[in-house]
Design a protein around this motif. Structure first.
Motif, PDB file in Angstrom:
ATOM      1  N   ALA A  11       0.830  -1.219   0.000  1.00 32.56           N
ATOM      2  CA  ALA A  11       0.000   0.000   0.000  1.00 32.56           C
ATOM      3  C   ALA A  11       0.859   1.261   0.000  1.00 32.56           C
ATOM      4  CB  ALA A  11      -0.942  -0.011   1.207  1.00 32.56           C
ATOM      5  N   GLN A  12       2.111   1.125  -0.469  1.00 33.18           N
ATOM      6  CA  GLN A  12       2.981   2.298  -0.497  1.00 33.18           C
ATOM      7  C   GLN A  12       3.410   2.652  -1.924  1.00 33.18           C
ATOM      8  OE1 GLN A  12       6.086   1.528   2.565  1.00 33.18           O
ATOM      9  NE2 GLN A  12       4.911   3.074   3.702  1.00 33.18           N
ATOM     10  N   CYS A  13       3.812   3.917  -2.060  1.00 29.10           N
ATOM     11  CA  CYS A  13       4.425   4.395  -3.303  1.00 29.10           C
ATOM     12  C   CYS A  13       5.937   4.409  -3.094  1.00 29.10           C
ATOM     13  CB  CYS A  13       4.011   5.837  -3.601  1.00 29.10           C
ATOM     14  SG  CYS A  13       2.252   6.145  -3.564  1.00 29.10           S
ATOM     15  N   PHE A  14       6.668   4.501  -4.175  1.00 33.33           N
ATOM     16  CA  PHE A  14       8.127   4.641  -4.071  1.00 33.33           C
ATOM     17  C   PHE A  14       8.505   5.968  -4.722  1.00 33.33           C
ATOM     18  CE2 PHE A  14      12.546   3.748  -5.405  1.00 33.33           C
ATOM     19  CZ  PHE A  14      13.071   3.346  -4.180  1.00 33.33           C
ATOM     20  N   ILE A  15       8.921   6.907  -3.892  1.00 31.58           N
ATOM     21  CA  ILE A  15       9.200   8.260  -4.393  1.00 31.58           C
ATOM     22  C   ILE A  15      10.525   8.741  -3.804  1.00 31.58           C
ATOM     23  CG2 ILE A  15       8.409  10.674  -4.423  1.00 31.58           C
ATOM     24  CD1 ILE A  15       5.527   9.602  -4.224  1.00 31.58           C
ATOM     25  N   GLY A  16      11.413   9.210  -4.663  1.00 27.74           N
ATOM     26  CA  GLY A  16      12.677   9.780  -4.193  1.00 27.74           C
ATOM     27  C   GLY A  16      13.524   8.791  -3.409  1.00 27.74           C
ATOM     28  N   GLY A  17      13.424   7.520  -3.724  1.00 27.98           N
ATOM     29  CA  GLY A  17      14.256   6.509  -3.078  1.00 27.98           C
ATOM     30  C   GLY A  17      13.659   5.918  -1.816  1.00 27.98           C
ATOM     31  N   TRP A  19      10.142   4.149   0.202  1.00 25.20           N
ATOM     32  CA  TRP A  19       8.760   3.655   0.218  1.00 25.20           C
ATOM     33  C   TRP A  19       7.975   4.557   1.169  1.00 25.20           C
ATOM     34  CZ3 TRP A  19       7.098   0.493  -3.362  1.00 25.20           C
ATOM     35  CH2 TRP A  19       8.020  -0.325  -4.011  1.00 25.20           C
ATOM     36  N   CYS A  20       6.831   5.059   0.718  1.00 21.09           N
ATOM     37  CA  CYS A  20       6.091   6.032   1.535  1.00 21.09           C
ATOM     38  C   CYS A  20       4.597   5.875   1.308  1.00 21.09           C
ATOM     39  CB  CYS A  20       6.528   7.449   1.176  1.00 21.09           C
ATOM     40  SG  CYS A  20       6.392   7.805  -0.576  1.00 21.09           S
ATOM     41  N   ASP A  21       3.820   6.328   2.295  1.00 22.43           N
ATOM     42  CA  ASP A  21       2.366   6.277   2.148  1.00 22.43           C
ATOM     43  C   ASP A  21       1.917   7.312   1.128  1.00 22.43           C
ATOM     44  OD1 ASP A  21       2.172   4.312   4.072  1.00 22.43           O
ATOM     45  OD2 ASP A  21       1.981   5.777   5.713  1.00 22.43           O
ATOM     46  N   PRO A  22       0.836   7.026   0.398  1.00 22.70           N
ATOM     47  CA  PRO A  22       0.311   8.047  -0.509  1.00 22.70           C
ATOM     48  C   PRO A  22      -0.267   9.213   0.308  1.00 22.70           C
ATOM     49  CG  PRO A  22      -1.193   6.182  -0.395  1.00 22.70           C
ATOM     50  CD  PRO A  22       0.025   5.803   0.390  1.00 22.70           C
ATOM     51  N   VAL A  23      -0.227  10.412  -0.248  1.00 23.60           N
ATOM     52  CA  VAL A  23      -0.700  11.596   0.472  1.00 23.60           C
ATOM     53  C   VAL A  23      -2.146  11.403   0.948  1.00 23.60           C
ATOM     54  CG1 VAL A  23      -1.280  14.044   0.184  1.00 23.60           C
ATOM     55  CG2 VAL A  23       0.862  13.139  -0.742  1.00 23.60           C
ATOM     56  N   SER A  24      -2.959  10.801   0.093  1.00 30.30           N
ATOM     57  CA  SER A  24      -4.382  10.638   0.442  1.00 30.30           C
ATOM     58  C   SER A  24      -4.572   9.663   1.598  1.00 30.30           C
ATOM     59  CB  SER A  24      -5.151  10.104  -0.766  1.00 30.30           C
ATOM     60  OG  SER A  24      -4.802   8.749  -0.986  1.00 30.30           O
ATOM     61  N   GLY A  25      -3.586   8.803   1.815  1.00 26.06           N
ATOM     62  CA  GLY A  25      -3.748   7.736   2.804  1.00 26.06           C
ATOM     63  C   GLY A  25      -4.719   6.662   2.338  1.00 26.06           C
ATOM     64  N   GLY A  26      -5.248   6.823   1.133  1.00 22.98           N
ATOM     65  CA  GLY A  26      -6.261   5.885   0.640  1.00 22.98           C
ATOM     66  C   GLY A  26      -5.650   4.642   0.002  1.00 22.98           C
ATOM     67  N   THR A  27      -6.469   3.615  -0.142  1.00 23.06           N
ATOM     68  CA  THR A  27      -6.005   2.386  -0.784  1.00 23.06           C
ATOM     69  C   THR A  27      -7.051   1.871  -1.778  1.00 23.06           C
ATOM     70  OG1 THR A  27      -6.936   1.014   0.988  1.00 23.06           O
ATOM     71  CG2 THR A  27      -4.621   1.629   1.214  1.00 23.06           C
ATOM     72  N   LEU A  28      -6.601   0.995  -2.643  1.00 22.85           N
ATOM     73  CA  LEU A  28      -7.469   0.282  -3.591  1.00 22.85           C
ATOM     74  C   LEU A  28      -7.249  -1.204  -3.343  1.00 22.85           C
ATOM     75  CD1 LEU A  28      -6.300   2.261  -6.740  1.00 22.85           C
ATOM     76  CD2 LEU A  28      -8.564   2.481  -5.685  1.00 22.85           C
ATOM     77  N   PRO A  33      -8.124 -12.624  -9.939  1.00 22.79           N
ATOM     78  CA  PRO A  33      -9.193 -12.967 -10.887  1.00 22.79           C
ATOM     79  C   PRO A  33      -9.441 -14.466 -11.028  1.00 22.79           C
ATOM     80  CG  PRO A  33      -7.237 -12.291 -12.076  1.00 22.79           C
ATOM     81  CD  PRO A  33      -6.928 -12.116 -10.620  1.00 22.79           C
ATOM     82  N   SER A  34      -8.563 -15.287 -10.443  1.00 23.13           N
ATOM     83  CA  SER A  34      -8.800 -16.736 -10.523  1.00 23.13           C
ATOM     84  C   SER A  34      -9.968 -17.152  -9.642  1.00 23.13           C
ATOM     85  CB  SER A  34      -7.546 -17.516 -10.117  1.00 23.13           C
ATOM     86  OG  SER A  34      -6.556 -17.397 -11.110  1.00 23.13           O
ATOM     87  N   ASP A  35     -10.223 -16.376  -8.551  1.00 21.91           N
ATOM     88  CA  ASP A  35     -11.351 -16.754  -7.677  1.00 21.91           C
ATOM     89  C   ASP A  35     -12.135 -15.550  -7.140  1.00 21.91           C
ATOM     90  OD1 ASP A  35      -9.665 -15.673  -5.801  1.00 21.91           O
ATOM     91  OD2 ASP A  35      -9.181 -17.567  -4.804  1.00 21.91           O
ATOM     92  N   GLY A  36     -11.744 -14.344  -7.523  1.00 23.79           N
ATOM     93  CA  GLY A  36     -12.489 -13.158  -7.101  1.00 23.79           C
ATOM     94  C   GLY A  36     -12.175 -12.694  -5.685  1.00 23.79           C
ATOM     95  N   SER A  37     -11.187 -13.321  -5.039  1.00 18.39           N
ATOM     96  CA  SER A  37     -10.893 -12.956  -3.650  1.00 18.39           C
ATOM     97  C   SER A  37      -9.953 -11.746  -3.602  1.00 18.39           C
ATOM     98  CB  SER A  37     -10.245 -14.134  -2.923  1.00 18.39           C
ATOM     99  OG  SER A  37      -8.975 -14.377  -3.491  1.00 18.39           O
ATOM    100  N   PRO A  38     -10.031 -10.942  -2.523  1.00 15.83           N
ATOM    101  CA  PRO A  38      -9.092  -9.824  -2.395  1.00 15.83           C
ATOM    102  C   PRO A  38      -7.687 -10.326  -2.102  1.00 15.83           C
ATOM    103  CG  PRO A  38     -10.598  -9.899  -0.518  1.00 15.83           C
ATOM    104  CD  PRO A  38     -11.007 -11.006  -1.428  1.00 15.83           C
ATOM    105  N   LEU A  39      -6.695  -9.686  -2.738  1.00 10.01           N
ATOM    106  CA  LEU A  39      -5.295 -10.089  -2.537  1.00 10.01           C
ATOM    107  C   LEU A  39      -4.605  -9.219  -1.514  1.00 10.01           C
ATOM    108  CD1 LEU A  39      -3.894 -10.613  -6.147  1.00 10.01           C
ATOM    109  CD2 LEU A  39      -3.993 -12.321  -4.328  1.00 10.01           C
ATOM    110  N   CYS A  40      -4.798  -7.913  -1.640  1.00 14.52           N
ATOM    111  CA  CYS A  40      -4.164  -6.955  -0.733  1.00 14.52           C
ATOM    112  C   CYS A  40      -4.649  -5.558  -1.105  1.00 14.52           C
ATOM    113  CB  CYS A  40      -2.637  -7.011  -0.831  1.00 14.52           C
ATOM    114  SG  CYS A  40      -2.002  -6.588  -2.453  1.00 14.52           S
ATOM    115  N   GLU A  41      -4.270  -4.595  -0.284  1.00 13.59           N
ATOM    116  CA  GLU A  41      -4.566  -3.191  -0.571  1.00 13.59           C
ATOM    117  C   GLU A  41      -3.330  -2.571  -1.218  1.00 13.59           C
ATOM    118  OE1 GLU A  41      -7.673  -1.533   0.339  1.00 13.59           O
ATOM    119  OE2 GLU A  41      -8.125  -3.693   0.381  1.00 13.59           O
ATOM    120  N   ILE A  42      -3.557  -1.728  -2.237  1.00 12.88           N
ATOM    121  CA  ILE A  42      -2.429  -0.984  -2.828  1.00 12.88           C
ATOM    122  C   ILE A  42      -2.684   0.516  -2.642  1.00 12.88           C
ATOM    123  CG2 ILE A  42      -1.807  -2.742  -4.516  1.00 12.88           C
ATOM    124  CD1 ILE A  42      -3.341  -0.799  -6.565  1.00 12.88           C
ATOM    125  N   ALA A  43      -1.637   1.306  -2.821  1.00 15.34           N
ATOM    126  CA  ALA A  43      -1.741   2.756  -2.603  1.00 15.34           C
ATOM    127  C   ALA A  43      -2.661   3.388  -3.639  1.00 15.34           C
ATOM    128  CB  ALA A  43      -0.365   3.389  -2.695  1.00 15.34           C
TER     129      ALA A  43
END
Ligand code: NAP
Ligand code: MG
Length: 484
Positions: A11-17, A19-28, A33-43
Motif C-alpha cells: 500500500a505504499q508508493c516509491f518516491i525519491g528513493g 517507500w512512503c504512504d500516498p498523500v491521500s492515505g487511501g487504498t485500492l 481474478p482466478s477466484d475473485g478474492s481480495p489479494l491486498c490493498e495498494i496505494a
C-alpha cells in the motif's frame, strides 16, 4: 490473504528513493481474478503524489544520474536483470495471482523482463551520434541526450514486459522515470521497483505511484514538468494522453492494441501454421495487444484450417492461474463482461469450436471459454473491434488482392503475418500490409525483445523494443563548432 511482494507493504508508493504512504492515505483493493478474492490493498496515489514523484525525478537528473555514463547505467541494468532472474519464481507467482496469468506465461514474462535489462545494458554504450561534413572551418556532430523526466503509464495485460521495454529503454538513455502501473496489476511493478533499488539505481531515478488512471494517470500525463509520455492501453485513454501531450508539447509513444490478421494461403504449410494460428489468439487469454484475432484463409484450404483449429480449440481448458491451464481467467470481472458482450454480438455467427472451463473452477473467477467463430464476414463487429479475450474469427478470402483488402480493412495496424510458400508473395505483402511488424510463416505475438514494435492508425505511433526505442527515449542535439 494479504500478499507482500518481496516482503514490502504493497500500500505504499516509491518516491525519491523511499517507500512512503500516498498523500491521500487511501487504498485500492487488488483482486485475484482466478477466484475473485481480495489479494491486498495498494496505494491510491493522486496528483500530489505524482507531483512529488516528478520533483524527485528532476532532483535525480540534477544529481549524479544526470552526469552518469552509459556504462554506469548499463551496469545497473545488468544487475537488475540478474536480480529479476534470481526472483523469477516469486515474480511469476505474483503476476499469476494478480492478473490471472497461467504460471508458464508469467515465467515467460519474467524472462522477457530480464531480457530487456540485458538487451538495454548491452546497448547502452553502443548508441552513437554522428559527425556531419559541413562548411570549411566547422566540425559538426550530434549528441543523443535524455528527454528528462519520462512518464510510463502501463496496462494490466503484460505489466512486466511493458515496464521492461519502456522503463528499460528510458533508463538506458539517462532519463528519470515516473511509473503509473494499472490499478488491476501492481504487484510486479512494486517488486521490480524494489529490485531496481537493490540494483543500485539512485534515489529519484525510478518513482512508482499506483493509483486510479483518472487520478494518478491523468495527473502524470498532464504534468507540465514531464518531458515524454509512454502509454500502452486503450484507444480512448490514448487519445486523452495525446491531447495532454499536445497541450504540453511533449513527445508521446502510444501503443493501443490492434486487430491483427494472419493470412493463410493455399500454398502454406498448414500443419506448421496451426499452432501459431491458435496460440496467437489465446495466449494470455487473448488479452494481448498483438493478439491475432483474425484468421484470413484462402478458400482452397479453408476447410482444413477450420478443422485443424477447431480440433485444437476443443482441447483448450481455462482454469486458475496457479494450476497453469492453457488459458487463465480474464484480468477482472469487468473484462469478462466486455468479452461476454462480444460473444453476445456473435450470437448470429457459426461457432467452429469452443474450449471449456475446468469443472471445479472457482465461482468468483473471471473465466471465459475460448471461442472460435468461422465464416465471419469482414465487416462484422467481431472482425473489426478489439475484443481482448480468447476469441478468434476465421474469415475466408478468394485471392491475394482480396486478402490484402480485408487485412488492411480495419482502423488498426499493429501486427500481421503471411503464411505462404511463395517468396514473391511474402515480399509483396510484407510491403503492402498496414502493420508495424510483419511475420512470414510464423507469428510472434508480443515476443522479441530485440524487435522494434509499434503500430499505425488506431494502434498508435512510436516504436518501443529493440534498439529503435533508444531513439524514441532520447533527443538529438546538433553541435556546430566554428574553429577556422
Ligand atoms: P486503459 O483504461 O486504457 O488503461 C491503461 C492504463 O491507463 C492503466 O494504467 C490505466 O490506469 C491508465 N489510465 C486510465 N485512464 C486514464 C486517464 N484518464 N489518464 C491517464 N491514464 C489513464 O485500459 P483498460 O480500461 O484497463 O482496458 C480497456 C480496454 O483497453 C481493453 O478491453 C483492451 O481492449 C484495451 N487494452 C489494450 C491494451 C494494449 O496492450 N494495447 C492493454 C490494456 C487494455 P487504471 O488501470 O489504474 O485505470
Ligand atoms: Mg488483479
Amino acid at each position: 490473504m494479504s500478499v507482500k511482494p518481496l516482503g514490502l507493504d504493497p500500500a505504499q508508493c516509491f518516491i525519491g528513493g523511499d517507500w512512503c504512504d500516498p498523500v491521500s492515505g487511501g487504498t485500492l483493493t487488488l483482486i485475484n481474478p482466478s477466484d475473485g478474492s481480495p489479494l491486498c490493498e495498494i496505494a491510491k496515489g493522486n496528483a500530489q503524489d505524482i507531483d512529488r514523484a516528478v520533483a524527485a525525478a528532476h532532483d535525480a537528473l540534477a544529481g549524479p544520474w544526470g552526469r552518469s555514463t552509459a556504462v554506469e547505467r548499463a551496469r545497473i541494468l545488468s544487475r537488475l536483470g540478474q536480480l529479476v532472474l534470481e526472483h523469477a519464481d516469486e515474480l511469476a507467482r505474483l503476476e499469476a495471482l494478480d492478473v490471472g496469468k497461467p504460471l508458464k506465461q508469467a515465467h515467460a514474462d519474467v524472462v522477457a523482463l530480464a531480457r530487456y535489462m540485458e538487451f538495454y545494458a548491452g546497448a547502452a554504450d553502443k548508441i552513437h551520434g554522428s559527425t556531419i561534413p559541413y562548411m570549411n572551418g566547422y566540425t559538426v556532430y550530434t549528441l543523443r541526450q535524455p528527454h528528462g523526466v519520462t512518464g510510463h503509464i502501463v496496462p494490466w495485460n503484460y505489466p512486466m514486459q511493458i515496464i521492461g521495454r519502456s522503463v528499460g529503454a528510458a533508463l538506458t538513455m539517462g532519463n528519470a522515470c515516473v511509473l503509473k502501473p494499472a490499478e488491476e496489476a501492481c504487484l510486479t511493478a512494486l517488486a521490480f521497483t524494489e529490485l531496481a533499488r537493490q540494483a543500485g539505481l539512485p534515489a529519484g531515478v525510478l518513482n512508482t505511484v499506483p493509483g486510479l488512471g483518472a487520478e494518478a494517470g491523468a495527473a502524470l500525463s498532464e504534468h507540465a514538468d514531464v518531458q515524454h509520455i509512454s502509454f500502452t492501453g486503450s484507444v480512448g485513454v490514448g487519445k486523452l494522453i495525446q491531447k495532454s501531450a499536445g497541450e504540453n508539447v511533449v513527445p508521446v509513444t502510444l501503443e493501443l492494441g490492434g486487430k491483427s490478421p494472419q493470412l493463410v494461403f493455399d500454398d502454406a504449410d498448414i500443419e506448421a501454421a496451426l499452432p501459431f494460428l491458435v496460440n496467437a489468439g489465446i495466449q494470455n487469454a487473448g488479452q494481448t495487444c498483438s493478439a491475432s484475432s483474425r484468421i484470413l484463409v484462402q478458400r482452397g484450404v479453408y476447410d482444413r484450417v477450420v478443422e485443424g483449429m477447431a480440433a485444437r480449440y476443443a482441447k483448450l481448458v481455462a482454469g486458475p492461474a496457479l494450476d497453469d491451464f492453457d488459458v487463465g481467467p480474464l484480468v477482472s470481472a469487468r473484462q469478462k463482461s466486455i468479452v461476454e458482450g462480444f460473444l453476445t454480438q456473435g450470437a448470429d455467427l457459426k461457432v467452429a469450436a469452443q474450449g471449456r472451463i475446468v469443472d471445479d473452477a472457482p465461482d468468483g473467477g473471471a473465466y471465459v471459454a475460448p471461442t472460435l467463430f468461422e465464416n465471419v464476414s469482414h465487416d462484422h463487429a467481431l472482425a473489426q473491434d478489439e475484443i481482448f479475450g480468447p476469441v478468434q474469427t476465421i474469415i475466408p478470402f478468394d485471392d491475394e488482392a482480396d486478402a490484402l483488402a480485408i487485412a488492411n480493412g480495419t482502423k488498426y495496424g499493429l501486427v500481421a503475418s503471411v503464411w505462404s510458400d511463395s517468396g514473391a508473395r511474402q515480399m509483396r505483402l510484407a510491403k503492402a500490409l498496414r502493420a508495424g511488424q510483419v511475420f512470414i510463416n510464423n507469428y510472434g505475438a508480443g515476443g522479441g525483445v530485440e524487435l522494434p514494435f509499434g503500430g499505425t492508425g488506431l494502434s498508435g505511433h512510436g516504436r518501443e523494443k529493440g534498439f529503435e526505442a533508444l531513439y524514441g527515449f532520447s533527443t538529438l542535439k546538433t553541435v556546430a563548432a566554428l574553429h577556422g
